[in-house]
Enzyme design. Sequence first.
Site, PDB file in Angstrom:
ATOM      1  N   ASP A  19       0.872  -1.166   0.000  1.00 49.70           N
ATOM      2  CA  ASP A  19       0.000   0.000   0.000  1.00 49.70           C
ATOM      3  C   ASP A  19       0.916   1.225   0.000  1.00 49.70           C
ATOM      4  OD1 ASP A  19      -2.424   1.566   0.338  1.00 49.70           O
ATOM      5  OD2 ASP A  19      -1.779   1.840   2.409  1.00 49.70           O
ATOM      6  N   ASP A  21      -0.270   5.142   0.917  1.00 49.91           N
ATOM      7  CA  ASP A  21      -0.556   6.097   1.988  1.00 49.91           C
ATOM      8  C   ASP A  21      -0.460   5.410   3.341  1.00 49.91           C
ATOM      9  OD1 ASP A  21      -1.313   8.607   0.616  1.00 49.91           O
ATOM     10  OD2 ASP A  21      -2.928   7.404  -0.237  1.00 49.91           O
ATOM     11  N   ASP A 218      -1.226  -0.599   6.069  1.00 48.93           N
ATOM     12  CA  ASP A 218      -1.404   0.063   7.362  1.00 48.93           C
ATOM     13  C   ASP A 218      -2.855   0.052   7.825  1.00 48.93           C
ATOM     14  OD1 ASP A 218      -2.106   2.042   5.277  1.00 48.93           O
ATOM     15  OD2 ASP A 218      -2.372   3.401   6.975  1.00 48.93           O
TER      16      ASP A 218
END
Length: 332
Positions: A19, A21, A218
């Site tokens: 991922d 961001d 995250d």
Amino acid sequence: MSTPPRGRLADAYDLVIFDLDGVIYLSDKAVAGAVEAVQRLHDQGRSIAYATNNASRRAAEVADLLTGLGVPAAADEVLTSAAAAARRLGDRLDPGARVLVVGAEALRQEVVEAGLTPVGSADDQPVAVVQGYGRDVGWVILAEAALAVRAGALWIATNTDRTLPSPRGPLPGNGSLVAVLRTALDREPDEVIGKPQPVLFEEAVKRDAADRPIVVGDRLDTDIEGAVGAGLDSLLVLTGVSQPKDLIAAPPHQRPTYVARDLAGLFDDVATLAITGNGETGWRISEGRLDGHGDPIAALRTIAAAAWDGTDVSALSGATDEAAKALRALGL
């Protein structure tokens, strides 16, 4: 997985799907240690992919941003929900079909690339609405989208992330904007493309013909849930949205295989990253008290394992000063 991997985590997998961001960067700033971790993988010849729900940049723009931050990246390593949504529409609609675009310029360009015609008003009689994150999305375009969907247009959302991580804290994401239309229309989108849906992961695995991929994210509700749904192993890093208390409370469909403080964990031993029970991490829980010594993240793995096994850890206390300090470091 049939056989648990051994050795360093990165060595146990043939494709690492990141991922962006909250994992590689926050806004336009690199997360601490991310540049070094990705460079190390590149130096070792590891296959890498970047799968992002953020629909505000095209793949080449994302690659340029990463390169500018010092993270080696090529456009063909980047998979975005904007491009995937446009491809899905291109497969479903006639060439040149009109699509009302709610989002950033990048999403409009992807619609054009898919052979469709972007429009900005319900009066243009679009046959579909595609909705992605854009900083300038406001009431006017949302109202046009509501009118178009009510008139029968197909409604596709690039993703439904409620928030975006930032150095200042979580900010409204595309899911918050989708919620505006959901409230106004009293219905769900016809299709959601991005994580936790498997589309981006499937594209990454197919592109690299990977046999043993791992997802690094995250967010439990997108990255990890998507990995679980796709049958892939996953590593949760605590540099973005999901935090220790979220991991402990995670339902089965959002539980990662491993957890680490940051991307340096990719080069730790698999056995130390696994979410395992009492005594295996240097920490143990007994009668509502945490005891042991070592890294607080190792304590988190033990606490999460206990919680997932049904132990009540809501009032956990430290049996020693070191244990109490670890709990405070974890925000527990």
